[in-house]
Each structure stands twice: as C-alpha cells, then as structure tokens.
Motif scaffolding. Structure first.
Motif, short mmCIF file in Angstrom:
data_model
loop_
_atom_site.label_atom_id
_atom_site.label_comp_id
_atom_site.label_asym_id
_atom_site.label_seq_id
_atom_site.Cartn_x
_atom_site.Cartn_y
_atom_site.Cartn_z
N GLN A 12 0.83 -1.20 0.00
CA GLN A 12 0.00 0.00 0.00
C GLN A 12 0.86 1.26 0.00
O GLN A 12 0.54 2.23 -0.69
N THR A 13 1.96 1.22 0.74
CA THR A 13 2.89 2.35 0.75
C THR A 13 3.52 2.54 -0.62
O THR A 13 3.66 3.66 -1.11
N GLY A 14 3.89 1.43 -1.24
CA GLY A 14 4.46 1.49 -2.59
C GLY A 14 3.48 2.06 -3.60
O GLY A 14 3.86 2.88 -4.45
N VAL A 15 2.22 1.66 -3.51
CA VAL A 15 1.19 2.19 -4.42
C VAL A 15 1.00 3.68 -4.20
O VAL A 15 0.86 4.46 -5.16
N PHE A 16 1.02 4.10 -2.93
CA PHE A 16 0.87 5.52 -2.61
C PHE A 16 1.97 6.35 -3.26
O PHE A 16 1.72 7.33 -3.95
N PHE A 17 3.23 5.95 -3.04
CA PHE A 17 4.34 6.71 -3.60
C PHE A 17 4.41 6.60 -5.12
O PHE A 17 4.81 7.55 -5.79
N ALA A 18 4.02 5.46 -5.67
CA ALA A 18 3.95 5.34 -7.13
C ALA A 18 2.88 6.28 -7.69
O ALA A 18 3.06 6.86 -8.77
N GLY A 19 1.78 6.43 -6.97
CA GLY A 19 0.73 7.35 -7.40
C GLY A 19 1.21 8.80 -7.39
O GLY A 19 0.94 9.56 -8.33
N ILE A 20 1.92 9.19 -6.35
CA ILE A 20 2.46 10.55 -6.29
C ILE A 20 3.46 10.78 -7.41
O ILE A 20 3.45 11.82 -8.08
#
Length: 93
Positions: A12-20
C-alpha cells in the motif's frame, strides 16, 4: 546494500508513492506539451497545476487524519471524500 526493513514498507505504501510519482510525471508532461497559465480562483490567489496539486494533497492528508480521529477505519470513504475535494480544488481554485 542498505537495510530498509525498519521502514515497514508495504504494498500500500508502494502504491501511494507510485501514485504521487505518476501525478508528478503527468504534470511534467502536461507542462511540456501544454504550457500552463496561472489562474485566479475562489481563494483569490494565482495558482498553477502544481499549486493545486499541492493544495489537494495537503487537504487530503487533513481529511484522512480527521477521518481517523473521528470515525476510525476503514478509510475508503475518506479517500472518496479526498478525491471529491481534489476535483473541486482543480476546478475552482
């Protein structure tokens, strides 16, 4: 190699930073292929796409923190509210 176990990275953290990162890439491409102009919205200040993105991300963080403090989990409704907030910021600010 540096140990990153202490950071407790999850998918979930990886998806968040990938989204940013994706948002920043999209804004960069938009700036290259469709140059932006500042506009004055309801706040009465001149903003660019990047300014509106920053305001959206900051407001979304506060929405999520308030949701956690008042309602608790799950955060799906807070995320939906944050998306509506971001759409309103990009439209009216």
């Amino acid at each position: 190699m540096m140990e990153l176990n202490w950071m407790a990275w999850t998918w979930q953290t990886g998806v968040f930073f990938a989204g940013i990162a994706s948002l920043l890439l999209i804004l960069t491409l938009l700036a290259v292929f469709r140059p932006e102009t500042e506009r004055v919205g309801v706040l009465g200040i001149a903003t660019t796409r990047g300014d509106r993105l920053f305001i959206s991300l900051l407001g979304s963080a506060f929405i999520h923190l308030a949701w956690l403090g008042i309602v608790g989990q799950p955060l799906w409704w807070a995320s939906g509210l944050a998306l509506l907030y971001a759409a309103a910021v990009f439209r009216f600010v």
